[in-house]
Enzyme design. Sequence first.
Site, short mmCIF file in Angstrom:
data_model
loop_
_atom_site.label_atom_id
_atom_site.label_comp_id
_atom_site.label_asym_id
_atom_site.label_seq_id
_atom_site.Cartn_x
_atom_site.Cartn_y
_atom_site.Cartn_z
N GLN A 212 0.82 -1.22 0.00
CA GLN A 212 0.00 0.00 0.00
C GLN A 212 0.85 1.27 0.00
O GLN A 212 0.30 2.37 -0.10
CB GLN A 212 -0.93 0.01 1.23
CG GLN A 212 -1.99 -1.07 1.24
CD GLN A 212 -3.04 -0.90 0.15
OE1 GLN A 212 -3.23 0.20 -0.41
NE2 GLN A 212 -3.73 -1.97 -0.19
N LYS A 235 -0.71 -2.04 -7.91
CA LYS A 235 -1.11 -0.98 -6.99
C LYS A 235 -0.23 0.27 -7.17
O LYS A 235 -0.30 1.21 -6.38
CB LYS A 235 -1.01 -1.47 -5.53
CG LYS A 235 -2.00 -2.59 -5.19
CD LYS A 235 -1.98 -2.87 -3.70
CE LYS A 235 -2.40 -4.26 -3.31
NZ LYS A 235 -3.83 -4.48 -3.27
N1 7TS Z 1 -0.28 -6.49 1.63
C1 7TS Z 1 -1.13 -5.46 1.75
C2 7TS Z 1 -0.92 -4.44 2.83
C3 7TS Z 1 -2.19 -5.35 0.85
O1 7TS Z 1 -3.04 -4.32 0.96
C4 7TS Z 1 -2.36 -6.32 -0.18
C5 7TS Z 1 -3.52 -6.29 -1.12
C6 7TS Z 1 -1.41 -7.35 -0.26
C7 7TS Z 1 -0.40 -7.41 0.67
C8 7TS Z 1 -1.47 -8.39 -1.33
O2 7TS Z 1 -1.13 -7.86 -2.57
P1 7TS Z 1 -1.22 -8.75 -3.91
O3 7TS Z 1 -0.98 -7.78 -4.99
O4 7TS Z 1 -0.16 -9.79 -3.81
O5 7TS Z 1 -2.59 -9.35 -3.92
N2 7TS Z 1 -4.63 -5.56 -0.66
C9 7TS Z 1 -5.86 -5.58 -1.18
C10 7TS Z 1 -6.90 -4.79 -0.66
O6 7TS Z 1 -6.80 -4.03 0.29
N3 7TS Z 1 -8.02 -5.02 -1.39
O7 7TS Z 1 -7.73 -5.93 -2.35
C11 7TS Z 1 -6.39 -6.27 -2.23
#
Ligand code: 7TS
Length: 416
Positions: A212, A235
């Site tokens: 984030q 993101k």
């Molecule tokens: N860590 C945090 C703090 C996150 O917000 C997320 C995804 C992840 C890890 C995982 O990321 P990924 O790209 O490997 O899936 N957060 C969210 C959310 O808040 N709503 O959908 C995904």
Amino acid sequence: MTIETKHSTSFDPEIQRKNFPILQQEIHGKPLIYLDNGATTQKPSAVLEAMDHYYRKDNSNVHRGIHTLSNRATESFEQVRDTVANFLNAPSREEIVFTKGTTEAINLVARTWAEQNLNEGDVILLTEMEHHSNLVPWQLLAQRKGLEIRYVPVTDDEGILTTEQVDKMLTPEVKLFAFTHISNTLGVVNPAREFCALARKKGVVTLVDGAQSAGHMPIDLQDMQPDFFVFSGHKTAGPTGVGVLYGRFELLEQMPPFHGGGEMIDRVSFDRVTFKKPPHKFEAGTPNIAEVVGLGASLKYLSNIGMDRIFAHDHELAAYADEHLRSLPGIRVLGPRQNRAGLVSFHFDKVHAHDLVTFADMDGIALRGGHHCTQPLMEKLGLHSTARASFYLYNTKQEVDRLLENLNKTLSFFTS
Ligand code: 7TS
């Protein structure tokens, strides 16, 4: 902690949003208001065009060909390693490993460094605000190896963790401290530099989950000095399917490989194998080349705007939303009142989050409702779900006003 913002005044989201084709549409007859950036951010034309160009002109496999296209693809791919290293101010490009995303990067560390270095009775320190991706890989490892997991507690709805709390919990049995930089549910910005310094003093390895934060605030790894830092391209205004593991070279060098296959080897015979040096040791098989190219374009796009300006803008919208939300009847707003990152989660005692999200969608507003993959935190706070508005560089105060109008309408529907 205060976050420095140098030149926040001349930022214009109205100009930025013209670069995002997806925002130029209506949903249920209303202009789309996209407030689900915590889940994934939208992509500017620069990213779409870079990926399109790659497939139209350069598509080839990397690191293996001698022909022109392969050389071009390899060059574009490897240039992004430099772009990422610069974006994070990492000590060197060899410490940048491409992964599928944050989740895969954390699993990589769990299955390699932690598998090799943690033994029965050792403790992994996490916090109660972790996303499931920074929880479940450690739980799986703990079950396999007889490790203990401890959690730095969240003591109230603000969710601020202090250095005193962390220092007290960094006892001699703790071997790894893995924590999120920004909580996706609370919007808390953890003081990563201070937490890493405390851990380093006690010889504890650190992993910072930047899912984030990387796309929303300046990251300076030479200042933060974590052992590992991870984030996802989707993101940071980039594509899905690509992410980054930064690892301190000394650790990467000693770690066993994660996946075995082509590209990560030095020599293979029928009965033995030697591996390439990091980062290639951790990049088995054909990588997500177009996605890496897209990630490079997104980081350049963000850098051109200025990460300090993006943080200031996100923060301003979240603070504005927070202030106005708190005046709605029966609302519980999570997260800090000061230094909030660009998101706000809230709960109404009389309306379920899924109803809020459904009613918002009818007005063209994309919110997120649920546990946000932080079920243990929700349980601790006595909640099943919240609604969440999360902001990015193309959102405006007028959009927050539209959200507030919509919430008022939904509240009167359910309470009158
Ligand atoms: N860590 C945090 C703090 C996150 O917000 C997320 C995804 C992840 C890890 C995982 O990321 P990924 O790209 O490997 O899936 N957060 C969210 C959310 O808040 N709503 O959908 C995904």
